[in-house]
Design a protein around this motif. Structure first.
Motif, short mmCIF file in Angstrom:
data_model
loop_
_atom_site.label_atom_id
_atom_site.label_comp_id
_atom_site.label_asym_id
_atom_site.label_seq_id
_atom_site.Cartn_x
_atom_site.Cartn_y
_atom_site.Cartn_z
N ILE A 114 0.84 -1.21 0.00
CA ILE A 114 0.00 0.00 0.00
C ILE A 114 0.87 1.26 0.00
CG2 ILE A 114 -1.62 1.37 1.38
CD1 ILE A 114 -2.93 -1.25 2.25
N LEU A 115 1.91 1.25 0.84
CA LEU A 115 2.82 2.40 0.89
C LEU A 115 3.46 2.66 -0.46
CD1 LEU A 115 4.53 1.81 4.34
CD2 LEU A 115 3.23 3.84 3.68
N LYS A 116 3.75 1.59 -1.17
CA LYS A 116 4.43 1.73 -2.45
C LYS A 116 3.49 2.09 -3.60
CE LYS A 116 7.49 -0.74 -5.59
NZ LYS A 116 8.19 -1.99 -5.88
N HIS A 117 2.32 1.41 -3.64
CA HIS A 117 1.45 1.55 -4.79
C HIS A 117 0.21 2.42 -4.56
CE1 HIS A 117 3.74 -1.44 -7.02
NE2 HIS A 117 3.71 -2.23 -5.96
N LYS A 118 -0.32 2.43 -3.32
CA LYS A 118 -1.55 3.18 -3.05
C LYS A 118 -1.48 3.92 -1.71
CE LYS A 118 -4.52 0.04 -5.69
NZ LYS A 118 -5.80 -0.72 -5.71
N PRO A 119 -0.48 4.78 -1.54
CA PRO A 119 -0.30 5.46 -0.24
C PRO A 119 -1.48 6.33 0.16
CG PRO A 119 1.06 6.48 -1.95
CD PRO A 119 0.52 5.21 -2.53
N LYS A 120 -2.28 6.78 -0.80
CA LYS A 120 -3.43 7.64 -0.46
C LYS A 120 -4.44 6.92 0.42
CE LYS A 120 -3.17 10.76 -4.44
NZ LYS A 120 -3.88 11.26 -5.66
N LEU A 121 -4.44 5.58 0.37
CA LEU A 121 -5.36 4.81 1.21
C LEU A 121 -5.06 5.01 2.70
CD1 LEU A 121 -5.55 1.40 -0.71
CD2 LEU A 121 -7.30 3.19 -0.61
N LEU A 122 -3.82 5.39 3.00
CA LEU A 122 -3.41 5.57 4.40
C LEU A 122 -3.51 7.02 4.87
CD1 LEU A 122 -0.32 3.20 4.39
CD2 LEU A 122 -2.54 2.77 5.44
N GLU A 123 -3.89 7.91 3.95
CA GLU A 123 -4.06 9.33 4.28
C GLU A 123 -2.79 9.88 4.96
OE1 GLU A 123 -7.62 8.97 6.59
OE2 GLU A 123 -8.91 9.02 4.81
N HIS A 124 -2.93 10.56 6.12
CA HIS A 124 -1.78 11.21 6.75
C HIS A 124 -0.81 10.20 7.36
CE1 HIS A 124 -4.50 10.43 10.12
NE2 HIS A 124 -3.45 10.52 10.91
N LEU A 125 -1.24 8.95 7.52
CA LEU A 125 -0.36 7.94 8.12
C LEU A 125 0.62 7.34 7.12
CD1 LEU A 125 -2.96 6.06 10.34
CD2 LEU A 125 -1.13 7.58 11.11
N ALA A 126 0.50 7.73 5.86
CA ALA A 126 1.39 7.18 4.83
C ALA A 126 2.82 7.69 4.99
CB ALA A 126 0.87 7.53 3.43
N GLU A 127 2.95 8.86 5.60
CA GLU A 127 4.28 9.47 5.68
C GLU A 127 4.44 10.22 6.98
OE1 GLU A 127 6.79 12.89 3.22
OE2 GLU A 127 5.17 11.79 2.23
N PHE A 128 5.49 9.88 7.71
CA PHE A 128 5.85 10.69 8.88
C PHE A 128 7.35 10.59 9.09
CE2 PHE A 128 5.81 6.73 11.25
CZ PHE A 128 4.67 6.07 10.81
N ALA A 129 7.91 11.68 9.60
CA ALA A 129 9.36 11.81 9.70
C ALA A 129 9.92 10.93 10.81
CB ALA A 129 9.74 13.27 9.96
N ARG A 130 11.11 10.44 10.61
CA ARG A 130 11.82 9.71 11.66
C ARG A 130 12.29 10.71 12.70
NH1 ARG A 130 13.00 4.51 10.57
NH2 ARG A 130 12.91 3.78 8.41
N PRO A 131 12.21 10.35 13.97
CA PRO A 131 12.60 11.29 15.03
C PRO A 131 14.10 11.30 15.27
CG PRO A 131 11.91 9.23 16.00
CD PRO A 131 11.70 9.08 14.51
N ASP A 132 14.55 12.29 15.99
CA ASP A 132 15.92 12.33 16.49
C ASP A 132 16.11 11.11 17.40
OD1 ASP A 132 18.26 12.77 17.92
OD2 ASP A 132 17.95 14.93 18.06
N VAL A 133 17.16 10.32 17.15
CA VAL A 133 17.35 9.09 17.93
C VAL A 133 17.61 9.37 19.40
CG1 VAL A 133 18.18 7.78 15.96
CG2 VAL A 133 19.83 9.01 17.37
N PHE A 134 17.96 10.59 19.74
CA PHE A 134 18.22 10.93 21.14
C PHE A 134 16.96 11.40 21.87
CE2 PHE A 134 22.21 11.72 18.82
CZ PHE A 134 23.02 10.80 19.47
N ASP A 135 15.87 11.54 21.13
CA ASP A 135 14.61 12.03 21.71
C ASP A 135 13.70 10.83 21.96
OD1 ASP A 135 12.16 13.12 22.33
OD2 ASP A 135 12.38 14.80 20.93
#
Length: 237
Positions: A114-135
């Motif tokens: 889904i992430l690769k072919h139909k990311p719109k199905l996941l709405e805002h959950l399709a993409e989010f930034a990786r956090p600072d590893v120290f946080d």
């Protein structure tokens, strides 16, 4: 987290104490293919020694990639041919769809596709930034987002994301490999578990199967996802 078809490799190490000895088990999962660099997320502090060791490993990996690229020539096979080959040589058996492991792998594969072919199905959950590893709090929030996304994936109907997913298992002495295949989307992934000694044997089997799957001349010229997946597997040591 943005998924651009990158190879995602998850390595978990657990120690199991037996008497005065520590037995290490290693599990490796590879999902999908790679058309870009593998991203690495490290939890915890990175010391100077560890950073130096990591740079050394990366140098070896780059050397192995150049060496592996020379082995690749055009000789593609279909995924069904790969399974027939794995069945004949390694007695690969299909896992029932009712098996717990099948259900787990199915959801993971569905999410990746889904992430690769139909990311719109996941709405805002399709993409989010990786956090600072120290946080630590940011890391916890990222994993909460992962869980929310997994829950959403489970409720997306088959009509929205049709699949032809199968899991095949190779079992030998101290060796266990799962092949995750989706014939509809040409997805070829695997997972394996064992100690350091058996991991070498498992990697050799997977390198053989990926080489048999192979690539076309067009894959080589255009450095397609299929080509990059093969290169990544052949480069692992």
């Amino acid at each position: 987290m943005k998924n651009n078809g990158y190879l995602e490799t998850i390595i978990n190490r657990t120690g199991q104490k037996r008497g005065n000895h520590m037995k290490e088990k290693t599990a490796v999962t590879v999902i999908g293919g790679a058309d870009g660099p593998t991203s690495v997320f490290l939890a915890g502090k990175i010391s100077g020694k560890k950073a130096l060791k990591e740079r050394f490993r990366q140098s070896i990996y780059r050397y192995n990639r150049k060496k592996a690229a020379k082995k690749i020539s055009a000789n593609p096979h279909t995924l069904r041919q790969v399974i027939a080959y794995a069945n004949k040589k390694y007695h690969a058996q299909e896992m029932p769809t009712t098996h717990r492991r099948y259900q787990e792998e199915f959801i993971s594969a569905k999410e990746a596709l889904i992430l690769k072919h139909k990311p719109k199905l996941l709405e805002h959950l399709a993409e989010f930034a990786r956090p600072d590893v120290f946080d630590e709090e940011a890391a916890k929030e990222m994993f909460r987002q992962f869980e929310l996304r997994r829950e959403k994936v489970m409720h997306i109907p088959d009509s929205e994301m049709p699949m032809d997913f199968h899991v095949y298992e190779i079992r030998q002495k101290n060796v266990r490999i799962e092949l995750d295949i989706d014939f509809r989307w040409d997805m070829f992934g695997y997972s394996c578990s064992g100690n350091k000694k058996t991991m070498k044997k498992m990697k050799k089997i997977m390198q053989e199967l990926y080489l048999y799957y192979g690539v076309s001349g067009e894959d080589i010229r255009n450095k397609t996802e299929r080509y990059m997946s093969l290169l990544a597997v052949l480069s692992s040591r």
